[in-house]
Scaffold this motif. Structure first.
Motif, PDB file in Angstrom:
ATOM      1  N   ARG A 198      -0.069   4.429   0.861  1.00 22.79           N
ATOM      2  CA  ARG A 198      -0.290   5.240   2.012  1.00 22.79           C
ATOM      3  C   ARG A 198       0.047   4.431   2.600  1.00 22.79           C
ATOM      4  O   ARG A 198      -0.519   5.015   4.680  1.00 22.79           O
ATOM      5  CB  ARG A 198      -2.014   5.277   1.564  1.00 22.79           C
ATOM      6  CG  ARG A 198      -2.453   6.048   0.749  1.00 22.79           C
ATOM      7  CD  ARG A 198      -3.918   6.181   1.050  1.00 22.79           C
ATOM      8  NE  ARG A 198      -4.085   4.125   0.340  1.00 22.79           N
ATOM      9  CZ  ARG A 198      -5.305   4.644   0.619  1.00 22.79           C
ATOM     10  NH1 ARG A 198      -6.059   4.986   0.861  1.00 22.79           N
ATOM     11  NH2 ARG A 198      -5.405   2.994   0.113  1.00 22.79           N
TER      12      ARG A 198
ATOM     13  N   SER B 195       0.830  -1.012   0.067  1.00 20.29           N
ATOM     14  CA  SER B 195       0.094  -0.039   0.015  1.00 20.29           C
ATOM     15  C   SER B 195       0.708   1.302   0.233  1.00 20.29           C
ATOM     16  O   SER B 195       1.393   0.920   1.290  1.00 20.29           O
ATOM     17  CB  SER B 195      -1.218   0.336   1.435  1.00 20.29           C
ATOM     18  OG  SER B 195      -1.817   0.956   1.605  1.00 20.29           O
TER      19      SER B 195
ATOM     20  N   ASP C 258     -15.563   2.288 -16.762  1.00 23.48           N
ATOM     21  CA  ASP C 258     -15.741   1.414 -15.659  1.00 23.48           C
ATOM     22  C   ASP C 258     -16.591   0.838 -15.451  1.00 23.48           C
ATOM     23  O   ASP C 258     -16.331   0.060 -15.137  1.00 23.48           O
ATOM     24  CB  ASP C 258     -14.481   2.903 -14.017  1.00 23.48           C
ATOM     25  CG  ASP C 258     -14.589   2.117 -13.100  1.00 23.48           C
ATOM     26  OD1 ASP C 258     -13.132   1.197 -13.480  1.00 23.48           O
ATOM     27  OD2 ASP C 258     -15.335   1.384 -12.731  1.00 23.48           O
TER      28      ASP C 258
END
Ligand code: NAP
Length: 308
Positions: free
Chosen positions: A38, A36, A169
């Motif tokens: 983040r 990740s 999407d």
């Protein structure tokens, strides 16, 4: 039997909503590592900020699921294959068709499994529609796929950039159902792509497919007051099939036929386990080809700027 040690790359919405809980409940997989940017973590799994470090430092990992935005998926998948890992690609599998062809060839060259995941295909109602339509002649197809982008994609800046697919999407989910259930291939004949002045990807689109028959799709992200995720198919024998609720409910001639709670990601991981057992890849490019062709053939229609 020992469970496959798997890593998840990119801990955004779909990884947290589906991949992590489904892996946690799976008999076939064990979450060994996550990556990740983040710095998010997952209980019991090694955590990395960079997928390359994850691949280097977990040699006993069998596979990775790549849950990043599509624009970066090819490079990450290439690294994973080079590290000897089997690869599951979230949808849409890559940003371009050439990237998907490259990954398909590379996985085959290395005897590794590559899987594209069209999650909407994993519904009992979709299987039932496919079985009913086998051998039928389709006279009408109407894909009606409308949702509120602010509800489903809040703050996802990548989705508005080139390669982010915009309204395709979600639209590609509908196309993945259509390509699975229809007894003959679809070809885009024309398309209109409504693109906000401040975006690179469309907020709405209409597609007409080549006949025979009246075959159309409407995708719109400006929907408010509840989503519409419906596909209606009429056949020359006079039957009308309606898939609703994103492909989880089927009615035939107005009568409920199949309705099962969505178990899409359980089905995806079951399929991946089967592919790992048999050493086969599963690469379905058809929904992706239709979107690429819509971008190739579509006329761009400028529309009002969009602000999240
Ligand atoms: P998202 O919430 O924006 O998550 C994507 C995550 O990928 C980010 O949170 C980030 O996680 C990581 N990431 C972002 N940019 C990156 C980069 N440049 N390099 C590496 N990692 C990066 O998006 P999402 O809704 O989960 O969608 C991800 C993919 O799944 C899309 O292709 C989408 O179509 C598909 N999908 C989404 C849904 C849904 O309902 N949302 C359903 C099915 C499929 P970290 O900071 O943790 O690295």
């Amino acid at each position: 039997m020992a469970r496959h040690r798997i890593g998840v790359i990119g801990l955004g919405k779909i990884a947290q909503d589906q991949h992590l809980p489904v892996i946690a409940a799976s008999d076939a997989f064990e979450l060994a590592a996550v990556s990740s940017q983040r710095g998010l973590t997952a209980p019991g799994a090694m955590t990395f900020r960079d997928h390359a470090v994850l691949l280097r430092q977990t040699p006993d990992l069998a596979a990775v699921a790549i849950c990043t935005p599509p624009q970066v998926r090819h490079a990450i998948a290439r690294d994973a294959l080079a590290a000897g890992k089997h690869v599951m690609l979230e949808k849409p599998p890559t940003a371009t068709l050439a990237e998907l062809s490259d990954l398909t060839a590379e996985a085959a060259r290395r005897n590794l499994v590559l899987m594209t995941t069209w999650h909407s295909q994993y519904n009992a109602a979709v299987d039932a529609a496919q079985a009913i339509l086998a051998g039928e002649t389709v006279t009408c197809l109407f894909i009606d796929w409308k949702e509120d982008v602010r509800k489903w994609h809040p703050g996802q800046a990548w989705i508005w950039r080139a390669g982010g697919f915009g309204v395709f999407d979600p639209g590609i989910n509908a196309l993945s159902i259509a390509t699975k259930i229809l007894p003959r291939p679809l070809f885009v004949a024309s398309a209109e792509l409504l693109t906000p002045a401040n975006a690179e990807a469309p907020i709405a689109a209409t597609l007409a497919f080549a006949g025979p028959g009246d075959l159309r799709a409407e995708f719109d992200w400006r929907q408010t007051g509840g989503e519409v995720w419906e596909i209606t198919v009429t056949t020359a024998s006079g039957r009308t099939l309606k898939l609703s609720a994103g492909g989880s409910r089927l009615s035939v001639d107005g009568t409920p036929h199949t309705a099962a709670p969505s178990q899409e990601y359980t089905g995806i991981y079951r399929h991946f386990a089967e592919l790992l057992r048999t050493g086969r890849s599963h690469v379905d490019a058809r929904p992706f080809e239709l979107v690429a062709d819509a971008f190739l053939l579509g006329s761009r229609v400028p529309t009002a700027p969009f602000h999240d």
